[in-house]
Design a protein around this motif. Structure first.
Motif, PDB file in Angstrom:
ATOM      1  N   ALA A   1       0.804  -0.911  -0.301  1.00  0.00           N
ATOM      2  CA  ALA A   1      -0.061   0.430  -0.200  1.00  0.00           C
ATOM      3  C   ALA A   1       1.265   1.109  -0.148  1.00  0.00           C
ATOM      4  CB  ALA A   1      -1.037  -0.034   1.075  1.00  0.00           C
ATOM      5  N   GLY A   2       2.239   1.097   0.563  1.00  0.00           N
ATOM      6  CA  GLY A   2       2.862   2.483   0.740  1.00  0.00           C
ATOM      7  C   GLY A   2       3.722   2.497  -0.375  1.00  0.00           C
ATOM      8  N   ALA A   3       4.020   1.024  -0.925  1.00  0.00           N
ATOM      9  CA  ALA A   3       4.199   1.840  -2.382  1.00  0.00           C
ATOM     10  C   ALA A   3       3.467   2.027  -3.109  1.00  0.00           C
ATOM     11  CB  ALA A   3       4.965  -0.029  -2.985  1.00  0.00           C
ATOM     12  N   LYS A   4       2.100   1.398  -3.184  1.00  0.00           N
ATOM     13  CA  LYS A   4       1.537   2.532  -4.698  1.00  0.00           C
ATOM     14  C   LYS A   4       1.191   3.577  -4.555  1.00  0.00           C
ATOM     15  CE  LYS A   4      -2.083  -0.105  -4.219  1.00  0.00           C
ATOM     16  NZ  LYS A   4      -3.181  -0.997  -4.003  1.00  0.00           N
ATOM     17  N   ALA A   5       0.774   4.033  -2.996  1.00  0.00           N
ATOM     18  CA  ALA A   5       1.400   5.217  -2.319  1.00  0.00           C
ATOM     19  C   ALA A   5       1.981   6.294  -2.879  1.00  0.00           C
ATOM     20  CB  ALA A   5       0.961   6.079  -0.777  1.00  0.00           C
ATOM     21  N   GLN A   6       3.107   5.831  -3.419  1.00  0.00           N
ATOM     22  CA  GLN A   6       4.297   6.926  -3.114  1.00  0.00           C
ATOM     23  C   GLN A   6       4.281   6.449  -4.693  1.00  0.00           C
ATOM     24  OE1 GLN A   6       7.926   4.830  -1.437  1.00  0.00           O
ATOM     25  NE2 GLN A   6       7.743   5.327   0.139  1.00  0.00           N
ATOM     26  N   ALA A   7       3.462   5.899  -5.564  1.00  0.00           N
ATOM     27  CA  ALA A   7       3.562   5.733  -6.438  1.00  0.00           C
ATOM     28  C   ALA A   7       2.831   6.951  -7.043  1.00  0.00           C
ATOM     29  CB  ALA A   7       2.982   4.562  -7.555  1.00  0.00           C
ATOM     30  N   GLY A   8       1.444   7.327  -6.281  1.00  0.00           N
ATOM     31  CA  GLY A   8       0.959   8.099  -6.304  1.00  0.00           C
ATOM     32  C   GLY A   8      -0.620   8.046  -6.721  1.00  0.00           C
ATOM     33  N   GLU A   9      -1.234   6.572  -6.705  1.00  0.00           N
ATOM     34  CA  GLU A   9      -1.671   6.208  -6.272  1.00  0.00           C
ATOM     35  C   GLU A   9      -3.027   6.521  -4.793  1.00  0.00           C
ATOM     36  OE1 GLU A   9      -3.013   2.252  -7.476  1.00  0.00           O
ATOM     37  OE2 GLU A   9      -1.217   2.249  -7.960  1.00  0.00           O
ATOM     38  N   ALA A  10      -4.303   7.313  -4.980  1.00  0.00           N
ATOM     39  CA  ALA A  10      -4.844   7.521  -4.347  1.00  0.00           C
ATOM     40  C   ALA A  10      -5.310   6.515  -3.122  1.00  0.00           C
ATOM     41  CB  ALA A  10      -6.148   8.221  -4.960  1.00  0.00           C
ATOM     42  N   VAL A  11      -4.687   6.351  -2.345  1.00  0.00           N
ATOM     43  CA  VAL A  11      -4.969   5.318  -1.127  1.00  0.00           C
ATOM     44  C   VAL A  11      -4.399   5.616   0.213  1.00  0.00           C
ATOM     45  CG1 VAL A  11      -4.095   3.139  -3.326  1.00  0.00           C
ATOM     46  CG2 VAL A  11      -1.772   4.119  -1.449  1.00  0.00           C
ATOM     47  N   ARG A  12      -4.955   4.955   1.172  1.00  0.00           N
ATOM     48  CA  ARG A  12      -5.013   4.931   2.494  1.00  0.00           C
ATOM     49  C   ARG A  12      -4.219   3.464   3.322  1.00  0.00           C
ATOM     50  NH1 ARG A  12     -11.437   5.191   3.901  1.00  0.00           N
ATOM     51  NH2 ARG A  12     -11.435   3.835   2.221  1.00  0.00           N
ATOM     52  N   VAL A  13      -3.000   4.420   3.882  1.00  0.00           N
ATOM     53  CA  VAL A  13      -2.386   3.582   4.369  1.00  0.00           C
ATOM     54  C   VAL A  13      -1.778   3.442   5.905  1.00  0.00           C
ATOM     55  CG1 VAL A  13      -1.125   3.367   2.339  1.00  0.00           C
ATOM     56  CG2 VAL A  13      -0.451   4.687   3.991  1.00  0.00           C
ATOM     57  N   LYS A  14      -1.495   2.402   6.003  1.00  0.00           N
ATOM     58  CA  LYS A  14      -1.476   2.370   8.053  1.00  0.00           C
ATOM     59  C   LYS A  14       0.631   1.883   7.731  1.00  0.00           C
ATOM     60  CE  LYS A  14      -5.406   0.796   9.878  1.00  0.00           C
ATOM     61  NZ  LYS A  14      -6.219  -0.348  10.826  1.00  0.00           N
ATOM     62  N   SER A  15       1.091   2.108   8.813  1.00  0.00           N
ATOM     63  CA  SER A  15       2.314   1.835   8.455  1.00  0.00           C
ATOM     64  C   SER A  15       2.979   0.820   9.373  1.00  0.00           C
ATOM     65  CB  SER A  15       3.102   2.606   9.822  1.00  0.00           C
ATOM     66  OG  SER A  15       4.556   2.208   9.708  1.00  0.00           O
ATOM     67  N   PRO A  16       3.831   0.807   7.857  1.00  0.00           N
ATOM     68  CA  PRO A  16       3.953  -1.552   8.393  1.00  0.00           C
ATOM     69  C   PRO A  16       4.923  -1.505   9.139  1.00  0.00           C
ATOM     70  CG  PRO A  16       5.183  -0.216   6.341  1.00  0.00           C
ATOM     71  CD  PRO A  16       4.401   1.121   6.955  1.00  0.00           C
ATOM     72  N   ASP A  17       5.520  -0.758   9.672  1.00  0.00           N
ATOM     73  CA  ASP A  17       6.391  -0.840  11.389  1.00  0.00           C
ATOM     74  C   ASP A  17       5.835  -1.680  12.265  1.00  0.00           C
ATOM     75  OD1 ASP A  17       8.429   0.765   9.884  1.00  0.00           O
ATOM     76  OD2 ASP A  17       7.776   2.232  11.043  1.00  0.00           O
ATOM     77  N   GLU A  18       4.579  -1.768  12.015  1.00  0.00           N
ATOM     78  CA  GLU A  18       3.493  -2.616  13.449  1.00  0.00           C
ATOM     79  C   GLU A  18       4.308  -4.154  13.169  1.00  0.00           C
ATOM     80  OE1 GLU A  18      -0.016  -3.308  15.438  1.00  0.00           O
ATOM     81  OE2 GLU A  18       0.199  -2.207  13.618  1.00  0.00           O
TER      82      GLU A  18
END
Length: 327
Positions: free
Chosen positions: A287-304
């Motif tokens: 999800a984070g990769a898609k957000a960085q590519a400009g897609e309108a997505v909602r993300v949660k931190s993968p760190d957890e």
């Protein structure tokens, strides 16, 4: 995990006009959930107020066409789920601006922030009842999508955004999970309909009483022990992602009282926790990769889930005795 759909008063009146649920009084966005757009709705019928959850599907549920029949089955069995409301012409699914929507009664309670052992045990018992209720459905359920192929594909997609340490962790987790999923003994593990997403924000409690199971959009056919692994990874941790073994054992013991775990399930449970942790780590990275590519997505931190994956890989889990498991 697409962009949120904004609901206005005109939208609400148009939607509710197709349902026999009374006149709209108020509505407000639900705080939880990242994959769909959810709103609480209050209506009035002859002076009586009712509350509903209106879900606008931003992506098709994995459960597909069996989503509503599954909820109906669970509701009829007395499980704390909300059935899908039929509209005035008997349809289970309506739409708004071309997107499918569902209307369901609102279940009341709160999401546990720091689950007690009693709440964890109540969850374990309810998961067992869910598995028993759905063991002989009259409908075919799609397979759990996060299989070996999915894990490998998503890992390749996100590998470029990881540090060297996280790359090593990911490769180690993939090796362990691949070994698990390719093992001959896995074929004998009990399978059936799983919820697949039993996080705290998908469960409601009133004190220690479980009052609601939410969000069956990830329901699929899979290994039953996977549901317990997903739950343990979210409900049985300290803030650093370290497993609380006492609570994990309480989860399994309460489940075992209703559907006895096999010896193979107990032995494979630690590896299934690694599998579940890896799957959600990869999902959030993707999800984070898609957000960085400009897609309108909602993300949660993968760190957890990076921390949880690291803990499960490094830990020898001490499980209790659960009676006399068969198998």
């Amino acid at each position: 995990m697409n962009a949120v759909t904004r609901l206005d008063r005109d939208d609400l009146e148009a939607v509710l006009g197709r349902y026999d649920v009374g006149e709209p009084v108020d509505f407000w966005p639900a705080a939880h959930g990242i994959e769909n757009s959810n709103y609480f709705v209050r209506t009035r019928t002859d002076g009586n107020l009712s509350e509903w959850v209106l879900t606008i599907l931003e992506q098709a549920p994995n459960a597909g066409a069996v989503f509503a029949p599954l909820l109906d089955l669970c509701f009829a069995a007395g499980l704390p789920v909300a059935p899908v409301q039929r509209n005035a012409v008997g349809k289970l699914q309506d739409s708004l601006r071309g997107k499918p929507l569902l209307l369901m009664p609102r279940l009341h309670g709160s999401h546990p922030q720091e689950p007690s052992t009693a709440q964890v045990a109540a969850l374990g018992a309810t998961i067992a009842k869910l598995h028993l209720t759905t063991r002989n459905p009259s409908f075919a359920t799609p397979n759990h999508p996060r299989d070996e192929s999915w894990l490998s594909r998503i890992a390749k997609t996100v590998s470029g955004q990881l540090t060297a340490d996280d790359t090593g962790l990911l490769e180690c987790a993939l090796r362990r999970v691949t070994k698990l999923l390719s093992g001959d003994d896995l074929a004998g593990l009990p399978k059936g309909i799983i919820h697949g997403d039993l996080f705290r924000d998908n469960v409601l409690f009133d004190g220690d009483r479980l009052t609601g199971l939410l969000d069956f959009h990830h329901a699929s056919n899979g290994w039953l022990i996977y549901d317990l692994a997903v739950a343990a990874n979210d409900w049985c941790n300290d803030p650093e992602g370290r497993l609380n073994e006492g609570q994990a054992n309480a989860l399994l013991a309460a489940y075992h009282e209703h559907r006895p775990l096999t010896q193979a399930e107990i032995e494979r449970f630690p590896d299934f926790m690694t599998y579940a942790a890896l799957a959600f780590w990869l999902s959030r990275l993707y999800a984070g990769a898609k957000a960085q590519a400009g897609e309108a997505v909602r993300v949660k931190s993968p760190d957890e889930f990076q921390r949880i994956t690291a803990d499960r890989l490094s830990r020898e889990v001490a499980l209790g005795a659960f009676g006399s498991p068969d198998g």
